[in-house]
Design a protein around this motif. Structure first.
Motif, short mmCIF file in Angstrom:
data_model
loop_
_atom_site.label_atom_id
_atom_site.label_comp_id
_atom_site.label_asym_id
_atom_site.label_seq_id
_atom_site.Cartn_x
_atom_site.Cartn_y
_atom_site.Cartn_z
N VAL A 53 -32.15 27.65 18.72
CA VAL A 53 -33.12 28.71 19.02
C VAL A 53 -33.10 29.07 20.50
O VAL A 53 -33.29 28.22 21.37
N ASP A 54 -32.89 30.34 20.76
CA ASP A 54 -32.92 30.90 22.11
C ASP A 54 -34.37 30.88 22.60
O ASP A 54 -35.26 31.46 21.97
N GLN A 55 -34.63 30.21 23.73
CA GLN A 55 -35.99 30.14 24.25
C GLN A 55 -36.17 30.98 25.51
O GLN A 55 -37.07 30.72 26.33
N SER B 179 -37.98 36.62 25.99
CA SER B 179 -38.12 37.66 24.96
C SER B 179 -38.20 37.09 23.56
O SER B 179 -38.50 37.81 22.61
N MET B 180 -37.93 35.80 23.39
CA MET B 180 -37.84 35.19 22.07
C MET B 180 -39.06 34.34 21.74
O MET B 180 -39.01 33.50 20.84
N SER C 123 -40.19 34.12 18.08
CA SER C 123 -39.18 33.44 17.28
C SER C 123 -39.22 31.94 17.50
O SER C 123 -39.03 31.15 16.56
N THR D 103 -29.79 32.84 29.34
CA THR D 103 -29.30 32.53 27.99
C THR D 103 -27.82 32.16 28.07
O THR D 103 -27.01 32.93 28.60
N THR E 183 -31.22 34.19 18.07
CA THR E 183 -31.05 34.73 19.41
C THR E 183 -30.90 36.24 19.36
O THR E 183 -30.43 36.78 18.35
N ASP E 184 -31.27 36.90 20.46
CA ASP E 184 -31.06 38.35 20.55
C ASP E 184 -29.66 38.69 21.06
O ASP E 184 -29.34 39.86 21.28
N ALA F 68 -34.08 37.92 15.38
CA ALA F 68 -35.49 37.62 15.65
C ALA F 68 -36.06 36.98 14.40
O ALA F 68 -35.60 37.26 13.28
N PRO G 132 -36.13 44.28 16.53
CA PRO G 132 -35.97 43.61 17.83
C PRO G 132 -34.96 44.33 18.72
O PRO G 132 -34.13 45.12 18.26
N TYR H 29 -31.65 43.80 20.83
CA TYR H 29 -30.58 42.82 20.80
C TYR H 29 -29.28 43.45 21.29
O TYR H 29 -29.18 44.68 21.42
#
Length: 384
Positions: free
Chosen positions: A216-218, A221-222, A225, A276, A301-302, A331, A338, A340
């Protein structure tokens, strides 16, 4: 009140201000409601030019913010309160209501506010931390009530279907499906069905059928999610038929798998914000894969890659060639379409990796489709 008076009253509340041209005055509850709206929406935004700024605002007074939070909860439904709180944080920068216990306790907890709270994790004063955990716990509890059992049910059903056998032991026979599959073998003379094949379940509870990795992208913007992914990871980790891992990343990678028995701890283990590096995250997930053909990797991830894009795509290619099932969720939330990186999404598609956004309500169905090894691109087209 006549229809014309009611219409003017509504216009007065919509337009705000005494010189709005309606000529309508307000009193009592309407005036207090109008004041609550004016404090937020007639206040200057940070980037607004001085000569265009209007009166209003919540000021720097904590008691005033507390009164305002109480007012909006009195005059508006919960869904509207959540919107106004988000607007207060974004328009006026009122992060103080997330940093002081008495103010934080007065907010209406929701996923978006929780995301903002987690971005402030490092600066929350010690005396506010327990209140913050209570707010996070409230949101997690609501989400679990809404989504957890449906997720378990969908995944169990998919595993049941994926592990059915046709030479089951007596205790593993699925009698309902066996009877329906053998209706043509009904014997009128004996008054019963004589099945020529039995349908049953594998001993699913004693083995791990699938390895599930959520990466998971933290980045900032996420946030939404991250919240939903952490909850779903905790739910999936509670199922013995799955081996679930949770990895969060920005430019660094953190494995939160050991915390999955407590989703609140998982959320406080994230660090929202930063850049990222998807390539680095995938490099780490490769170290977790021991059974490629039985592994589902969900990359959330976006796709705004800040690392080495060519290496990232080569690594995706290697993962797909190894036989794992890989899907990219742009997302995981309810906030609509979203933002992306379209080029990277197209590149993943060329490599055979579906990339699409998913709502929390559809995530259990997505998991079921993945476990049954359906084509997830077609699944997304059917459901969106």
């Amino acid at each position: 009140m006549t229809d014309d008076q009611e219409r003017l009253r509504r216009w007065r509340l919509v337009l705000g201000g005494g010189d709005d041209g309606t000529g309508a005055g307000l009193s009592g509850t309407d005036k207090r409601l109008d004041n609550a709206l004016s404090a937020l929406y007639d206040a200057p935004e940070p980037d607004e030019e001085p000569d265009r700024r209007r009166t209003g605002g919540l000021g720097g007074s904590a008691p005033r913010v507390a009164r305002w939070l109480g007012d909006i909860r009195t005059y508006f439904p919960s869904s509207v309160v959540q919107v106004m709180q988000r607007d207060a944080v974004e328009r006026l920068g009122i992060t103080r209501m997330l940093l002081e216990p008495e103010l934080l306790a007065a907010v209406e907890p929701d996923v978006h506010l929780l995301g903002t709270l987690l971005t402030l994790n490092d600066v929350i004063p010690e005396e506010t931390k327990q209140t913050a955990r209570d707010v996070v716990g409230q949101v997690v509890g609501k989400l679990e009530h809404r989504l957890a059992e449906r997720t378990r049910s969908a995944v169990r059903g998919a595993i049941d279907r994926a592990t059915r056998v046709h030479r089951p032991r007596h205790g593993d026979i699925d009698w309902d499906r066996t009877i329906r599959a053998n209706l043509r073998h009904y014997s009128a003379e004996l008054g019963t069905i004589i099945p020529d094949r039995l349908i049953g379940y594998g001993r699913r509870e004693r083995v791990v059928h699938r390895d599930v990795i959520l990466a998971v992208d933290q980045s900032g913007s996420m946030a939404e999610s991250v919240v939903y992914a952490s909850l779903f990871a905790a739910v999936l980790a509670s199922m013995r038929s799955l081996r679930t891992s949770l990895v969060v990343f920005d430019t660094q990678v953190v494995d939160l798998t050991e915390l999955l028995d407590d989703p609140v701890e998982v959320l406080f283990g994230t660090q929202l914000g930063g850049g990222t590096d998807i390539n680095r995250a995938l490099a780490y997930t490769q170290t977790l894969i021991t059974r490629p053909l039985d592994t589902l990797l969900i990359l959330i991830t976006d796709l705004h890659e800040g690392g080495a894009r060519d290496q990232f795509l080569r690594r995706v290619h290697a993962l797909v060639d190894s036989g794992i099932q890989l899907v990219c969720l742009l997302a995981l939330g309810d906030s609509g379409t979203p933002s992306y990186d379209h080029d990277n999404a197209a590149a993943l598609h060329e490599l055979g990796v579906p990339a699409f956004a998913c709502t929390p309500d559809l995530f259990p169905d997505l998991m079921a489709a993945a476990i049954k090894r359906e084509d997830l691109t077609h699944w997304a087209q059917r459901n969106y």
